[in-house]
Design a protein around this motif. Structure first.
Motif, PDB file in Angstrom:
ATOM      1  N   SER A 157       2.810  -1.697  -4.116  1.00 48.23           N
ATOM      2  CA  SER A 157       2.651  -1.362  -2.834  1.00 48.23           C
ATOM      3  C   SER A 157       2.279  -2.642  -1.963  1.00 48.23           C
ATOM      4  O   SER A 157       1.671  -3.330  -2.518  1.00 48.23           O
ATOM      5  CB  SER A 157       1.839  -0.007  -2.302  1.00 48.23           C
ATOM      6  N   GLU A 158       2.578  -2.499  -0.791  1.00 45.68           N
ATOM      7  CA  GLU A 158       2.196  -3.401   0.131  1.00 45.68           C
ATOM      8  C   GLU A 158       0.670  -3.540   0.191  1.00 45.68           C
ATOM      9  O   GLU A 158      -0.093  -5.050  -0.029  1.00 45.68           O
ATOM     10  CB  GLU A 158       2.732  -3.028   1.577  1.00 45.68           C
ATOM     11  N   GLU A 159      -0.082  -2.775   0.091  1.00 47.07           N
ATOM     12  CA  GLU A 159      -1.635  -2.616  -0.039  1.00 47.07           C
ATOM     13  C   GLU A 159      -2.088  -3.472  -1.319  1.00 47.07           C
ATOM     14  O   GLU A 159      -2.994  -4.213  -1.293  1.00 47.07           O
ATOM     15  CB  GLU A 159      -2.211  -1.381   0.032  1.00 47.07           C
TER      16      GLU A 159
ATOM     17  N   LYS B  47      -1.353  -7.351  -1.146  1.00 48.27           N
ATOM     18  CA  LYS B  47      -2.091  -8.015  -0.037  1.00 48.27           C
ATOM     19  C   LYS B  47      -3.589  -8.065  -0.632  1.00 48.27           C
ATOM     20  O   LYS B  47      -4.243  -8.778  -0.578  1.00 48.27           O
ATOM     21  CB  LYS B  47      -1.989  -6.923   1.270  1.00 48.27           C
TER      22      LYS B  47
ATOM     23  N   TRP C  75       9.686  -2.947  -5.828  1.00 41.84           N
ATOM     24  CA  TRP C  75       9.734  -2.896  -4.312  1.00 41.84           C
ATOM     25  C   TRP C  75      11.309  -2.354  -3.821  1.00 41.84           C
ATOM     26  O   TRP C  75      11.346  -2.397  -2.621  1.00 41.84           O
ATOM     27  CB  TRP C  75       9.692  -4.555  -3.915  1.00 41.84           C
TER      28      TRP C  75
ATOM     29  N   LYS D 261       6.630   2.269   0.199  1.00 42.47           N
ATOM     30  CA  LYS D 261       5.742   1.416  -0.494  1.00 42.47           C
ATOM     31  C   LYS D 261       5.272  -0.010   0.479  1.00 42.47           C
ATOM     32  O   LYS D 261       4.254  -0.418   0.434  1.00 42.47           O
ATOM     33  CB  LYS D 261       6.180   0.929  -1.836  1.00 42.47           C
ATOM     34  N   PHE D 262       6.366  -0.413   1.117  1.00 47.90           N
ATOM     35  CA  PHE D 262       6.204  -1.589   2.006  1.00 47.90           C
ATOM     36  C   PHE D 262       6.640  -1.185   3.584  1.00 47.90           C
ATOM     37  O   PHE D 262       7.654  -1.765   4.029  1.00 47.90           O
ATOM     38  CB  PHE D 262       7.077  -2.797   1.349  1.00 47.90           C
TER      39      PHE D 262
ATOM     40  N   HIS E 143       5.860  -2.358   6.428  1.00 50.55           N
ATOM     41  CA  HIS E 143       5.902  -3.582   7.202  1.00 50.55           C
ATOM     42  C   HIS E 143       7.130  -4.292   6.883  1.00 50.55           C
ATOM     43  O   HIS E 143       7.220  -5.401   7.481  1.00 50.55           O
ATOM     44  CB  HIS E 143       4.695  -4.088   7.355  1.00 50.55           C
TER      45      HIS E 143
ATOM     46  N   LEU F 161       9.381  -6.848   3.629  1.00 46.58           N
ATOM     47  CA  LEU F 161       8.874  -7.932   2.877  1.00 46.58           C
ATOM     48  C   LEU F 161       8.734  -9.147   3.688  1.00 46.58           C
ATOM     49  O   LEU F 161       8.097 -10.168   3.166  1.00 46.58           O
ATOM     50  CB  LEU F 161      10.154  -8.234   1.781  1.00 46.58           C
TER      51      LEU F 161
ATOM     52  N   LEU G 166       5.011  -9.134   4.516  1.00 45.09           N
ATOM     53  CA  LEU G 166       4.289  -9.271   3.330  1.00 45.09           C
ATOM     54  C   LEU G 166       4.256 -10.722   3.073  1.00 45.09           C
ATOM     55  O   LEU G 166       3.346 -11.176   2.638  1.00 45.09           O
ATOM     56  CB  LEU G 166       4.739  -8.434   2.249  1.00 45.09           C
TER      57      LEU G 166
END
Length: 757
Positions: free
Chosen positions: A442-444, A447, A471, A484-485, A487, A489, A492
Motif C-alpha cells: 500500500s501507499e502507507e 512511505k 500496485w 492501495k494508492f 494519492h 503513483l 508516491l
C-alpha cells in the motif's frame, strides 16, 4: 580454423556458386586454415584436391552444370565427421544440404552458416514449370526458410538481398558478403586473343557475355540490342547451356548471326584471356544475385553494362558502368555510352574500384564474420550451460518443474555481438517490497519504509525503493489500485524522491491476468494457439489451469501491443518519475507456440533495446529473462531464483523447509554465474534475515556471504522497521562495509523515533 563446406555444385562446374566455393576454399587454404568441401560427384571430374570429398549425385536433365545431389553421406564422410570437430559448418545450398549441415552443427555445438546464393524461386519458376505455382513456391520457401531460420549466420550476396531477408525474418543474423574475385596481378595474356581467334579487326568492339546459356540469363536481350548498335559491335557468348540452340536460331532470325559468336564453355582459368581481349562486359541476366561476373570483369578494367537487378545496382557505380532497364534499346544505349567514355584512365578507375573485392579482402572479411559467430555461439552455450533463464537452477532436470525455468524447445537464439567490459561500477542498493509484503502493499507501507531508510541512510546506504507486484492488475500498466494508492503513483514517487531516494517500479510487461481491463478490452492482443489462449505463468500444466495466478501472454509482434507497453512505461518514467524498472517474467514470449525460439529471443532483446535507447538513464533490472537475450540491453540481471517465498510467512514448518531450500538453490546458481559480471551488473536477488522465514543462522550467513562475493546489486527484502539491532549488526551492516572496515554498533532510529525527527 577448421571449416566444413557443403555444396550442391563444385568444380568442374563453372556456375557462380561452384566458382565461389572453389576459390574461397583455395584462398582459405593459402591463409593456413583447414577446409573440407563435401561436393557432389561429377562425371567430368578427373582429379580432386585432397580437401574435397565427393558424395553421390545424379545427372540433372534440365541443367548438367548442376548435378542433383543426394544426401552428403558415405563411409568416408561418416569417418571424417565422427573424428573431426569443425569450428564452422557452412552450407552453400538449402534443402537437404542445409538440413544435413545444421544437424551436424547442432550435434557438435558449432555455428551453422548458410549462404543465400541466388533467387531460388525465380529458378524454380523457370525449371519447375511442370509444377503449379503454389506448389513450387511452397517447396522453395520450405527449403530456404528452414536454412535461413536455422542458421546462426546467413550471408547475402548483396545489401538488397540482405534487406529482403531481414524484411521476411527480422530476427535472423544476416551479413552482406560479396563474392570475391581473383584480381589479375600480372596480365601476360595477349590483348588480341579473341581478335586473333575470331579473326576480328581492330575496329571491332567486342562485347563479352560470360554465363550459363540458359533462359534466366536473358542473353536474348544482348542479341536483340545488336539491332540498335553499329555493325562494328560483335557479341561473344561464352558458356554452354540448354538455351544455346534457341539463341542461335534467334540471332539468325534477327539477322545478326554474323555478329554473334557462340564460343562455348571454357575452364575458369582461361577467363583472363577472354576478359583481357574484350572491350565491354555485358550482363543482361535478370536473376543475378552474386555479381561474380560483374566484379571479375571490372577487375580487368572492363566497363560493365548490366540490366538493373539488386546486385548490379549495388555493385556497378554509374561512374564506371551502366545499369539499364530490361529493354534492348536502353541496353544498346548503355553500351554506346560506356564505349564513348572509355579510355586508359577509366580502365584504371574501374580496376581501382574492383580491387575492393579481391578474394584476399573478401576472405579476410569472411574470416572476421566466422570468428564473430564462433565467439557468439560459444558465449550462448556458456550462458545456457548455467541454466536457461534467471531462475533456472539446473540444465538437465528429471522433471521440468516449474516449466518456465526451461525452454519449451531448443533455444536457437544467438548471443548478440557485444563487447566484454570491465566489471560495472553503477551497482545499485535498495529495498524491494515483494519479499517483505508479497502483493499486499500500500501507499502507507511504501512511505513508511522510505521514511525509515531516509532517517537511517547513514547506517543503511540504500539508493532505491522498489514498488513490486501489487500496485495494479497484471496487464493494466497504465492504471493503479486506488484503494492501495489513493494519492496515485506520481505523488508516491515524488515523496520517495524528496527523501533523497530513487523510486523504482515492477511490472511483468508480457503477461496479463484475467481480471484486468486489458484482458477484457483487448482479447485480440493475446496470444492464442489453435484457438486457445496461451498461458504464460508456467509452473505445471495442472496448476496453470487451476490456480489464481493464471496469466496470459501478450502478442508483442503486434505493433499496437508494443505501443501500449512503450506508452505505459513512458508514463511511469516521464509522468510519474520512476528511475528504475524491474521487468519480470520476461521469458513469456518463448511460450508463444506460434514463434520459434530465435524469434522469441529477438522480440525480447529488441523490446529491451528499444527501452534502453529511449531511457538510457533509467536502470533496467531484468528478471526471469533468458540470459542470452539480456546481453547489451539490461543494466542488471537476476542471476538466480527468488531467495525466499514471502507468501509462506506464518507457516513455520513449511516456510523453514521451503525457504532454506530456495536459498540453497539461489546460492548454488549465483555462484555459477559470477563470471557474467563482464556483461551486466549481477543481481543476486534480495537479502532477508527476519525470523518468520524460518531460516537458520547458517543459511542466512551463507546468503550474506554469497551476496557480498557477488559484488553486484544489494537489495533488502525485510520490513526494515522490524529488524532488531542485533539483526542489523550481524546481517545488514556487513553487506555495506568495506573489506577493511570494522563492524561497530550503530544507532538505528525506530518508527516512533523516526516520526519524531
Amino acid at each position: 580454423m577448421k571449416i566444413l563446406y557443403l555444396t550442391s555444385t563444385f568444380h568442374p562446374s563453372t556456375n557462380g556458386v561452384a566458382v565461389c566455393v572453389k576459390t574461397t576454399m583455395e584462398t582459405l587454404l593459402q591463409k593456413g586454415h583447414e577446409v573440407t568441401v563435401l561436393a557432389p560427384d561429377n562425371s567430368s571430374v578427373k582429379d580432386d584436391s585432397k580437401n574435397v570429398i565427393r558424395y553421390s549425385s545424379v545427372t540433372n536433365p534440365l541443367n548438367t552444370d548442376y548435378p542433383l545431389p543426394i544426401v552428403p553421406i558415405n563411409s568416408k564422410i561418416i569417418d571424417l565427421l565422427l573424428n573431426t570437430k569443425y569450428d564452422i559448418v557452412h552450407a552453400h545450398h538449402p534443402f537437404h544440404i542445409a538440413w544435413f549441415a545444421d544437424t551436424y552443427a547442432k550435434r557438435y555445438k558449432v555455428p551453422f552458416v548458410f549462404t543465400y546464393h541466388t533467387k531460388y524461386l525465380m529458378y524454380a519458376d523457370i525449371y519447375l514449370k511442370f509444377l503449379s505455382k503454389k506448389l513450387r513456391t511452397n517447396i522453395v520457401n520450405f527449403g530456404t526458410d528452414y536454412a535461413c531460420k536455422s542458421a546462426d549466420l546467413v550471408f547475402a550476396p548483396s545489401t538488397a538481398i540482405k534487406t529482403e531477408l531481414i524484411n521476411k525474418f527480422p530476427y535472423i543474423n544476416v551479413e552482406t558478403m560479396p563474392t570475391g574475385v581473383k584480381f589479375p596481378n600480372n596480365i601476360t595474356n595477349e590483348n588480341n586473343y579473341l581478335r586473333n581467334k575470331l579473326q576480328l579487326d581492330n575496329e571491332t568492339k567486342i562485347l563479352l557475355s560470360l554465363s550459363r546459356v540458359s533462359k534466366e540469363k536473358n542473353i536474348q536481350l544482348s542479341i536483340e540490342s545488336l539491332k540498335n548498335l553499329p555493325t562494328q559491335y560483335h557479341l561473344v557468348i561464352v558458356g554452354s547451356g540448354p538455351d544455346e540452340g534457341n539463341l542461335k536460331q534467334y540471332a539468325d532470325n534477327r539477322g545478326v548471326s554474323n555478329r554473334v559468336t557462340f564460343f562455348g564453355r571454357v575452364p575458369h582459368e582461361d577467363v583472363p584471356n577472354l576478359m583481357n581481349s574484350s572491350d565491354i562486359f555485358v550482363s543482361p541476366s535478370i536473376t543475378e544475385t552474386q555479381g561474380l561476373g560483374l566484379l571479375e570483369a571490372m577487375s580487368f578494367g572492363l566497363p560493365v553494362v548490366s540490366v538493373k537487378t539488386e546486385v548490379s545496382t549495388e555493385w556497378v557505380p554509374f561512374s564506371i558502368g551502366m545499369v539499364t532497364e530490361n529493354d534492348s534499346r536502353d541496353f544498346a544505349e548503355g553500351i554506346l555510352k560506356v564505349s564513348k567514355n572509355y579510355d586508359e584512365n577509366k580502365k584504371c578507375e574501374i580496376k581501382e574500384y574492383a580491387s575492393s573485392f579481391t578474394l584476399e579482402k573478401t576472405t579476410d572479411l569472411l574470416l572476421e564474420k566466422y570468428q564473430d559467430v564462433i565467439n557468439r555461439k560459444a558465449l550462448t552455450i556458456a550462458l545456457n550451460n548455467t541454466g536457461w533463464q534467471s531462475w533456472s537452477i539446473d540444465t538437465k532436470p528429471v522433471l521440468k518443474i516449474p516449466a518456465r525455468n526451461y525452454p519449451p524447445q531448443r533455444d536457437t537464439y544467438l548471443a548478440p555481438a557485444i563487447q566484454e567490459s570491465e566489471e560495472k561500477t553503477n551497482k545499485i542498493t535498495g529495498w524491494c517490497s515483494w519479499y517483505a509484503y508479497f502483493d499486499r502493499i500500500s501507499e502507507e507501507v511504501i512511505k513508511n519504509q522510505a521514511e525509515f531508510i531516509y532517517k537511517n541512510q547513514e547506517h543503511i546506504p540504500l539508493e532505491y525503493v522498489i514498488v513490486d507486484d501489487g500496485w495494479t492488475k497484471w496487464g493494466d500498466w497504465r492504471s493503479v489500485n486506488s484503494l492501495k494508492f489513493p494519492h496515485g503513483l506520481k505523488q508516491l514517487a515524488s515523496e520517495i524522491s524528496e527523501r533523497n531516494l530513487k523510486p523504482g517500479i515492477w511490472l511483468a510487461p508480457f503477461l496479463v491476468e484475467k481480471d484486468s481491463d486489458t484482458f477484457r478490452d483487448h482479447r485480440d492482443w493475446l496470444v492464442s494457439y489453435q484457438g486457445i489462449l496461451s498461458e504464460g505463468f508456467k509452473v505445471t500444466p495442472l496448476l496453470d489451469r487451476l490456480w489464481k495466478y493464471k496469466r496470459y501472454i501478450l502478442d508483442i509482434k503486434q505493433q499496437g501491443v508494443r505501443e501500449y507497453l512503450y506508452e505505459s512505461i513512458h508514463t511511469l518514467i516521464e509522468t510519474y518519475g520512476f528511475k528504475l524498472l524491474k521487468l519480470d517474467f520476461l521469458y513469456a514470449p518463448y511460450f508463444d507456440r506460434n514463434l520459434d525460439t530465435k524469434e522469441a529471443g529477438y522480440l525480447i532483446h529488441h523490446f529491451l533495446e528499444e527501452l534502453k535507447m529511449r531511457y538510457p538513464d533509467v536502470h533496467i533490472n531484468a528478471c526471469g529473462i533468458p540470459l542470452v537475450t539480456a546481453l547489451g540491453v539490461s543494466d542488471s540481471v537476476r542471476i538466480g531464483p527468488d531467495t525466499v517465498a514471502p507468501y509462506l510467512d506464518g507457516l513455520p514448518l513449511i516456510s523453514s523447509y521451503i525457504n532454506s531450500l530456495k536459498v540453497e538453490w539461489a546460492v548454488n546458481t549465483i555462484n555459477k554465474r559470477h563470471w557474467t559480471s563482464k556483461f551486466w551488473i549481477n543481481d543476486p536477488d534480495v537479502f532477508v534475515c527476519r525470523k518468520s522465514l524460518g531460516l537458520s543462522d547458517d543459511i542466512i550467513m551463507r546468503l550474506q556471504n554469497t551476496i557480498i562475493k557477488t559484488n553486484g546489486n544489494i537489495l533488502l527484502g525485510d520490513d526494515l522497521t522490524e529488524l532488531s539491532d542485533q539483526d542489523y549488526k550481524k546481517y545488514i551492516y556487513p553487506l555495506f562495509a568495506k573489506s577493511d572496515e570494522k563492524i561497530t554498533d550503530k544507532l538505528i532510529l525506530r518508527p516512533a523515533e523516526v516520526s519524531n525527527v
